[in-house]
Design an enzyme around this catalytic site. Structure first.
Site, PDB file in Angstrom:
ATOM      1  N   GLY A 135       2.808  -1.114   4.222  1.00 31.80           N
ATOM      2  CA  GLY A 135       2.946   0.298   3.872  1.00 31.80           C
ATOM      3  C   GLY A 135       4.404   0.653   3.643  1.00 31.80           C
ATOM      4  O   GLY A 135       4.959   0.431   2.566  1.00 31.80           O
ATOM      5  N   GLY A 136       5.045   1.181   4.672  1.00 30.20           N
ATOM      6  CA  GLY A 136       6.417   1.699   4.555  1.00 30.20           C
ATOM      7  C   GLY A 136       7.385   0.753   3.854  1.00 30.20           C
ATOM      8  O   GLY A 136       8.138   1.161   2.956  1.00 30.20           O
TER       9      GLY A 136
ATOM     10  N   GLU B  58      -5.755  -4.592  10.354  1.00 32.26           N
ATOM     11  CA  GLU B  58      -4.720  -3.588  10.587  1.00 32.26           C
ATOM     12  C   GLU B  58      -5.023  -2.803  11.869  1.00 32.26           C
ATOM     13  O   GLU B  58      -5.799  -1.836  11.840  1.00 32.26           O
ATOM     14  CB  GLU B  58      -4.656  -2.609   9.411  1.00 32.26           C
ATOM     15  CG  GLU B  58      -4.295  -3.258   8.099  1.00 32.26           C
ATOM     16  CD  GLU B  58      -3.600  -2.276   7.167  1.00 32.26           C
ATOM     17  OE1 GLU B  58      -2.512  -2.597   6.695  1.00 32.26           O
ATOM     18  OE2 GLU B  58      -4.150  -1.176   6.931  1.00 32.26           O
TER      19      GLU B  58
ATOM     20  N   GLY C  19       2.297   2.423  10.595  1.00 37.62           N
ATOM     21  CA  GLY C  19       3.274   3.499  10.407  1.00 37.62           C
ATOM     22  C   GLY C  19       3.956   3.930  11.695  1.00 37.62           C
ATOM     23  O   GLY C  19       4.623   4.963  11.733  1.00 37.62           O
TER      24      GLY C  19
ATOM     25  N   GLU D 291      -6.666   5.092   7.399  1.00 35.46           N
ATOM     26  CA  GLU D 291      -6.366   6.512   7.121  1.00 35.46           C
ATOM     27  C   GLU D 291      -7.546   7.183   6.419  1.00 35.46           C
ATOM     28  O   GLU D 291      -7.792   8.375   6.617  1.00 35.46           O
ATOM     29  CB  GLU D 291      -5.068   6.621   6.300  1.00 35.46           C
ATOM     30  CG  GLU D 291      -3.858   6.338   7.182  1.00 35.46           C
ATOM     31  CD  GLU D 291      -2.674   5.723   6.473  1.00 35.46           C
ATOM     32  OE1 GLU D 291      -2.621   5.758   5.231  1.00 35.46           O
ATOM     33  OE2 GLU D 291      -1.788   5.183   7.167  1.00 35.46           O
TER      34      GLU D 291
ATOM     35  N   SER E  52       3.085  -2.049  10.260  1.00 31.93           N
ATOM     36  CA  SER E  52       4.535  -2.169  10.493  1.00 31.93           C
ATOM     37  C   SER E  52       5.064  -3.575  10.230  1.00 31.93           C
ATOM     38  O   SER E  52       6.025  -4.005  10.874  1.00 31.93           O
ATOM     39  CB  SER E  52       4.909  -1.693  11.899  1.00 31.93           C
ATOM     40  OG  SER E  52       4.529  -0.336  12.073  1.00 31.93           O
TER      41      SER E  52
ATOM     42  N   ASN F 178       0.880  -1.169   0.000  1.00 29.85           N
ATOM     43  CA  ASN F 178       0.000   0.000   0.000  1.00 29.85           C
ATOM     44  C   ASN F 178       0.914   1.214   0.000  1.00 29.85           C
ATOM     45  O   ASN F 178       1.484   1.557   1.030  1.00 29.85           O
ATOM     46  CB  ASN F 178      -0.896  -0.026   1.251  1.00 29.85           C
ATOM     47  CG  ASN F 178      -1.678   1.271   1.414  1.00 29.85           C
ATOM     48  OD1 ASN F 178      -1.780   2.066   0.484  1.00 29.85           O
ATOM     49  ND2 ASN F 178      -2.225   1.485   2.605  1.00 29.85           N
ATOM     50  N   TRP F 179       1.061   1.792  -1.169  1.00 28.88           N
ATOM     51  CA  TRP F 179       2.041   2.883  -1.310  1.00 28.88           C
ATOM     52  C   TRP F 179       1.560   4.194  -0.691  1.00 28.88           C
ATOM     53  O   TRP F 179       2.331   5.131  -0.566  1.00 28.88           O
ATOM     54  CB  TRP F 179       2.364   3.102  -2.782  1.00 28.88           C
ATOM     55  CG  TRP F 179       3.167   2.012  -3.419  1.00 28.88           C
ATOM     56  CD1 TRP F 179       3.440   0.760  -2.911  1.00 28.88           C
ATOM     57  CD2 TRP F 179       3.827   2.063  -4.695  1.00 28.88           C
ATOM     58  NE1 TRP F 179       4.215   0.048  -3.796  1.00 28.88           N
ATOM     59  CE2 TRP F 179       4.470   0.817  -4.896  1.00 28.88           C
ATOM     60  CE3 TRP F 179       3.923   3.033  -5.691  1.00 28.88           C
ATOM     61  CZ2 TRP F 179       5.197   0.526  -6.047  1.00 28.88           C
ATOM     62  CZ3 TRP F 179       4.647   2.754  -6.842  1.00 28.88           C
ATOM     63  CH2 TRP F 179       5.287   1.508  -7.009  1.00 28.88           C
ATOM     64  N   LYS F 180       0.256   4.274  -0.389  1.00 24.60           N
ATOM     65  CA  LYS F 180      -0.322   5.503   0.179  1.00 24.60           C
ATOM     66  C   LYS F 180      -0.045   6.693  -0.747  1.00 24.60           C
ATOM     67  O   LYS F 180      -0.124   6.541  -1.956  1.00 24.60           O
ATOM     68  CB  LYS F 180       0.205   5.712   1.606  1.00 24.60           C
ATOM     69  CG  LYS F 180       0.044   4.438   2.453  1.00 24.60           C
ATOM     70  CD  LYS F 180       0.269   4.636   3.898  1.00 24.60           C
ATOM     71  CE  LYS F 180       0.086   3.306   4.625  1.00 24.60           C
ATOM     72  NZ  LYS F 180       0.092   3.426   6.054  1.00 24.60           N
TER      73      LYS F 180
ATOM     74  N   HIS G 119      -9.410   1.647   4.346  1.00 23.13           N
ATOM     75  CA  HIS G 119      -8.156   1.809   5.087  1.00 23.13           C
ATOM     76  C   HIS G 119      -8.366   2.767   6.260  1.00 23.13           C
ATOM     77  O   HIS G 119      -9.119   3.747   6.150  1.00 23.13           O
ATOM     78  CB  HIS G 119      -7.048   2.334   4.162  1.00 23.13           C
ATOM     79  CG  HIS G 119      -5.705   2.260   4.816  1.00 23.13           C
ATOM     80  ND1 HIS G 119      -5.253   3.225   5.681  1.00 23.13           N
ATOM     81  CD2 HIS G 119      -4.756   1.300   4.781  1.00 23.13           C
ATOM     82  CE1 HIS G 119      -4.064   2.867   6.140  1.00 23.13           C
ATOM     83  NE2 HIS G 119      -3.731   1.696   5.611  1.00 23.13           N
TER      84      HIS G 119
END
Ligand code: PGA
Length: 255
Positions: free
Chosen positions: A237-238, A170, A176, A100, A216, A13-15, A98
């Site tokens: 993500g990251g 999640e 994150g 966010e 994470s 998930n590149w956001k 998601h």
């Protein structure tokens, strides 16, 4: 419990990261590193990167997805993108719900459900995100929160369409933050979600549904998390923004 009845799926998930040129560069670096994966590999990227990502991954085992879609097919919804638009590009996957989106953009369980149904009606596979806040975990209501989010998101979703649903558990406090749920915590909640699916659709569908962990997950902790019976993959993500790290997670999932 039989993990062999379901697919392991590692999705990035590149956001809100990467320009189209940077997306091409990152995917080009990933392609040789994940080509022998024994799991499904997906990169969910910003809308503006979708075409570059599809072009860069053509003929490879990396599938491309979007990070959201609207529930209407078209209309006066400035800045939104519809499921038919994604389908027309040749995409197969879309993330919905998601945290966010829920946290910063007013997404609710009801709008998540509408978006899920819109995506399914176009034949897209949905990566549906659910998860609790830290306070909710501390209040002891993690199971209830995740069950409620899952049930509302899947309202009026047919048994047949469940083959197009991947669920990502999640915990919001782990996203994150560098804080990861322990493998046992991830396994426990993924198991609770699987029981919700069993109540709604029966044991066979529950056993066949891929339930990922996200929050994470990285190349250091993926193997332990993925070894758990109820954890069928990861939403990353990251660590999905660094080709070597993402590839090592894919490798851990392929063991
Ligand atoms: P993270 O993000 O891996 O950076 O914690 C996961 C996600 O939000 O899907």
């Amino acid at each position: 419990m039989n993990k062999a009845t379901r697919k392991t799926v590692i999705a990035g998930n590149w956001k809100m990261n990467k320009t189209p040129a940077e997306a091409t560069e990152l995917l080009t670096a990933m392609i040789p590193l994940v080509k022998d994966a024994d799991c499904d590999v997906i990169a969910c990227v910003p809308y503006v990167d979708l075409q570059a990502a599809l072009d860069a991954t053509k003929g490879t085992n990396i599938k491309i997805g979007a990070e959201n879609c609207h529930w209407e097919k078209s209309g006066a919804y400035t800045a939104e993108v519809s499921a038919p638009m994604l389908k027309a590009m040749g995409l197969e996957y879309v993330i919905i719900g998601h945290s966010e989106r829920r946290q910063y953009f007013g997404e609710t369980d009801v709008t998540v459900n509408k978006r899920v149904k819109a995506a399914l009606s176009e034949g897209l596979t949905v990566i549906l995100c659910v998860g609790e806040y830290l306070e909710q975990r501390e209040q002891g209501v993690t199971a209830e929160v995740c069950a409620m989010q899952t049930k509302i998101a899947l309202k009026d979703v047919s048994k047949e369409d469940m083959s197009k649903i991947i669920i990502a558990y999640e915990p919001v406090w782990a996203i994150g933050t560098g804080l990861t749920a322990t493998a046992d915590q991830a396994d426990e909640v993924c198991g609770i979600i699987r029981n919700v699916i069993a109540d709604l659709y029966g044991a066979e569908i529950a056993e066949a549904t891929t339930i990922q962990y996200g929050g994470s997950m990285n190349d250091g902790n993926a193997e332990e998390l993925l070894s758990k019976v109820n954890v069928d993959g990861g939403l990353i993500g990251g660590a999905s923004l660094v080709a070597e790290k993402f590839a090592r997670i894919v490798e851990a999932a392929s063991k």
